[in-house]
Enzyme design. Structure first.
Site, PDB file in Angstrom:
ATOM      1  N   ASP A  48       0.364  -1.566  -0.234  1.00 25.37           N
ATOM      2  CA  ASP A  48      -0.041   0.033  -0.157  1.00 25.37           C
ATOM      3  C   ASP A  48       0.904   0.975  -0.201  1.00 25.37           C
ATOM      4  OD1 ASP A  48      -3.440   0.480   1.453  1.00 25.37           O
ATOM      5  OD2 ASP A  48      -2.344   1.596  -0.085  1.00 25.37           O
TER       6      ASP A  48
HETATM    7  C1  GLC Z   1      -3.988   4.040   0.154  1.00 23.70           C
HETATM    8  C2  GLC Z   1      -5.631   3.513  -0.343  1.00 23.70           C
HETATM    9  C3  GLC Z   1      -5.347   2.167  -0.899  1.00 23.70           C
HETATM   10  C4  GLC Z   1      -5.401   2.383  -3.152  1.00 23.70           C
HETATM   11  C5  GLC Z   1      -4.092   2.893  -2.503  1.00 23.70           C
HETATM   12  C6  GLC Z   1      -3.410   4.149  -3.417  1.00 23.70           C
HETATM   13  O1  GLC Z   1      -3.459   5.153   0.930  1.00 23.70           O
HETATM   14  O2  GLC Z   1      -5.292   2.448   0.876  1.00 23.70           O
HETATM   15  O3  GLC Z   1      -6.500   1.551  -0.560  1.00 23.70           O
HETATM   16  O4  GLC Z   1      -5.003   1.610  -3.059  1.00 23.70           O
HETATM   17  O5  GLC Z   1      -3.105   4.320  -1.402  1.00 23.70           O
HETATM   18  O6  GLC Z   1      -3.692   4.743  -4.345  1.00 23.70           O
END
Ligand code: GLC
Length: 748
Positions: free
Chosen positions: A265
């Site tokens: 993430d």
């Molecule tokens: C964010 C979220 C995740 C998302 C990623 C890319 O922090 O936790 O769900 O897909 O970053 O934006």
């Protein structure tokens, strides 16, 4: 590209080119307009690495993606195309209701259709991978990301995640076809169990609970063939998921056989330092690599540390090559080596964006996900106001509330939605022949005390706060309208910015002056229908008392206003059944139906002290999981079993007769609950094990049957083996989770 040629390509790559493939950068580092969310540090990524990065995120649009891909390939030695990934959570240009609403459908097939449609728009816009579905089980309404979950039930969540992966990826593997996009199951694992419902907070639970309740939905995504999995921000048994070898290698790769791409993430590798398990970026990069993380999302840990780790032998060349190989294979499965632009075509965008069949699907979804919570004296559906003479008329309608005419009621993750295309309630009313109404907002959605950053957002011009004059004018207008109308439709709700990522709340009541507005409207109006917009369960005890009817529409998407108008006037009936329990009080949270009995279960009415109960609030939810009213009424006959003993390898049939006792046709969501009365470990008081939707004409009765098998009864027992244990089971075929389990059988 044939596998051998791909192997040859891998072998020809330099160390820098290989490391580059494992890096994902925000779009603005590639001169594109990315829309990444999350903590941004200036990424110290070298020019050399930047020329070789493997992917970017939230860059969309055929023209833009073609431009970025062309520029990138022009300067690339390896000519390995970029992967374009994006948060396409519940729709692209056409936005559907939020996933917590999807969970109210009890219809996985519908989710599959929505995801297939979403893929069609996304592929035209050039997107290759979506960071969806989210498989996180949720039980704590304080957590803003309940919005993105399909709810509190492990069984339903596995069905939904499977359907969403299949929907997104349909057609992906067809040679030469530009259909389907890769799905990424997230957030692995158990992100929804953050303590206190506070986002990014600690998660700590037994391996038994993890495997029994939280992992099944992710596993369903892997078994459905998802191309990617995303690590979660949280700890699992004291080790952050992104550096957790047990979770990522033993469970995900070895036990489940996942051989796709594992991405972190946002910035999660660097966050291993903040967690306190990595002293520096080198240790963080090492931990993530050891755990089998392939792509570093938006940090420079891999970019700055992997070369050194390889040269000193801490990370073996084979580990690096295995990660790069998985990324190259994904690009190959997407056909990017043959066509780096894949489906990105502006012509296609014009044809598919917001096409009528998608709008119609959005309307159908909004109806099937909306939950009718109250309908006193059968107030709804309203009679048409402009109907034939003599027909009952609803009279003068006042539409009041901050959600009466909101284009942005789409939820936080509708990043790529077209807000101008949204149909609001006011617009839908205006398009309805013969429907005379007056409207005003009455009050704002939130005030500074609800959202501490509000003044700062206003100062930055991101939010418009009303002046005192505007506030007074709107209020007076609302009071005047509610006093003269025959019926008030009050559109209330939680502000979009209060939910989603980073949206944790310590109060679950309607924010701002909305409860005050409801109280004052109630004093003046003859009838009040509350239409509620929300991204999580809210505490609605007073709303329940004051409203004559209460329709929960969540954030209903592009066609929300049309669907709401159709439901209010009976063109169709709301079919949703709650995907999460609605608490009476914040103090009950976390609250979920499939809880354990405890040694002192409280019967809910005997005045006793030393039982598992609160002094000031019943244990039961205000509205239980699986609950929802209809415009028809129904009766459920007793459960019939075709035997009292279930032998392993055999099937026991449970059935019941369901009758539409109302005067209009309607849909019944029939639910099968089982209880394993005694186990080697405690077992939930009931578990949903099957659902069926019945369409019943007035007076019609249908026999609904469920097959019960030994596989459905398996769980992680005392020795952590996954199997069913002999003994007594109870069975209920009910309209929601508060139903009684009146049938019994014994598993031999
Ligand atoms: C964010 C979220 C995740 C998302 C990623 C890319 O922090 O936790 O769900 O897909 O970053 O934006």
């Amino acid at each position: 590209m044939e596998e051998q040629k791909l192997r040859t390509l891998l072998e020809s790559m330099t160390l820098t080119e290989k490391i580059g493939q494992l890096i994902q950068v925000p779009g603005n580092m590639l001169n594109a307009r990315g829309q990444e969310l999350g903590v941004r540090e200036d990424l110290g990524i070298s020019e050399e690495i930047l020329r070789n990065v493997g992917s970017t995120l939230n860059v969309t649009g055929a023209a833009q993606i073609r431009r970025v891909q062309e520029a990138y390939l022009r300067q690339s030695r390896t000519k390995i195309p970029l992967l374009f990934m994006a948060d396409i959570i519940y729709g692209f240009r056409t936005v559907y209701p939020i996933p917590l609403a999807l969970g109210c459908s009890f219809e996985p097939e519908l989710l599959k259709r929505l995801c297939r449609a979403t893929s069609e728009e996304s592929v035209a816009a050039g997107v290759h991978v979506t960071f969806s579905p989210m498989g996180d089980l949720v039980r704590d309404a304080r957590w803003g990301r309940c919005l993105e979950s399909t709810g509190e039930d492990p069984f339903l969540n596995t069905e939904y995640v499977k359907a969403m992966v299949e929907g997104f990826q349909e057609g992906l593997s067809q040679e030469g076809a530009c259909r389907g996009m890769a799905s990424c199951v997230k957030h692995f694992a158990a992100y929804g169990a953050a303590e206190g419902g506070r986002d990014y907070n600690t998660v700590d639970m037994s391996e038994r609970r993890l495997r029994q309740e939280y992992l099944p939905s992710y596993r369903a995504g892997v078994e459905a063939g998802c191309e990617m999995v995303m690590t979660s921000f949280n700890t699992v048994d004291g080790i952050p998921a992104t550096g957790n070898c047990w979770l990522m290698r033993q469970v995900l790769r070895e036990e489940w056989g996942f051989d796709g791409v594992l991405i972190t993430d946002y910035a999660a590798i660097a966050e291993l330092m903040a967690h306190g398990v990595a002293a520096d970026k080198k240790e963080a990069a090492r931990m993530a690599m050891e755990a089998g993380v392939d792509i570093d999302m938006c940090t420079d840990c891999y970019a700055s540390q992997l070369e050194g780790l390889i040269r000193e032998g801490t990370i073996r060349q084979e580990q690096l090559d295995a990660a790069v190989w998985r990324v190259l294979c994904l690009k190959n499965r997407l056909g990017l080596f043959e066509d780096p632009f894949r489906g990105a075509r502006e012509e296609a965008e014009k044809q598919v964006f917001l096409k009528e069949s998608f709008r119609s699907l959005a309307r159908e979804a909004a109806v099937k996900f909306s939950v009718l919570l109250e309908n006193k004296e059968g107030l709804l559906p309203l009679a048409p106001t402009g109907g034939k003479s003599g027909e009952a008329r609803t009279g003068r309608i006042a539409l009041i509330g901050p959600f009466a005419d909101r284009k942005d009621a789409l939820g936080l993750w509708a990043l790529h939605g077209d807000r101008e295309a949204v149909v609001t309630i006011r617009e839908a009313f205006s398009e309805t022949e013969g429907l005379e109404f007056a409207w005003c907002e009455g009050c704002e959605t939130i005030l500074p005390e609800d959202y501490t950053d509000l003044p700062a957002l206003a100062a930055q011009g991101e939010r418009k706060l009303w002046s005192r004059e505007e506030r007074n004018r709107q209020w007076e207008q609302a009071m005047e309208l509610s006093g003269t109308a025959d019926l008030v439709v009050l559109a209330l709700g939680e502000d979009t910015i209060q939910g989603g990522e980073g949206g944790s709340r310590t109060r679950l009541s309607l924010p701002g002056d909305q409860m005050k507005l409801l109280r004052e409207v109630r004093k003046r109006a003859r009838k009040v229908v509350v239409v509620l917009f929300a991204g999580r369960p809210l505490v609605l005890d007073e709303v329940k008392e004051l409203a004559d009817a209460l329709l929960l529409v969540w954030y209903p998407g592009t066609e929300g206003g049309s669907a709401i108008r159709d439901m209010l006037f009976g063109i169709c009936e709301p079919q949703g059944r709650l995907s999460m329990s609605m608490p009476r009080s914040l103090g009950q949270v976390p609250l979920y139906y499939n809880a354990f009995s405890t040694g002192r279960p409280y019967d809910g009415h005997t005045p006793v002290r030393f039982f598992s109960r609160y002094e000031d609030c019943p244990n039961t939810p205000l509205y239980p999981f699986g609950y929802g009213l209809s415009y028809h009424s129904a009766s459920y006959g007793p459960v019939q079993l075709d035997g009292t003993v279930l032998k392993r390898g055999e099937t026991l049939m449970a059935s019941a007769r369901v009758t539409n006792t109302g005067d209009r046709a309607g849909s019944e969501t029939v639910q099968l609950y089982l209880q394993d009365v005694t186990g080697s470990v405690v077992r939930p008081v009931k578990e949903l094990k099957g659902t069926q939707k019945l369409w019943l004409q007035p007076g019609e009765t249908k026999q609904v049957c469920f097959a019960i098998t030994e596989e459905m009864l398996r769980f992680y027992g005392k020795d952590m083996s996954y199997q069913a244990e002999p003994g007594l089971f109870r069975v209920g075929i009910c309209a929601d989770s508060s139903g009684r389990l009146e049938g019994e059988f014994v598993l031999e």
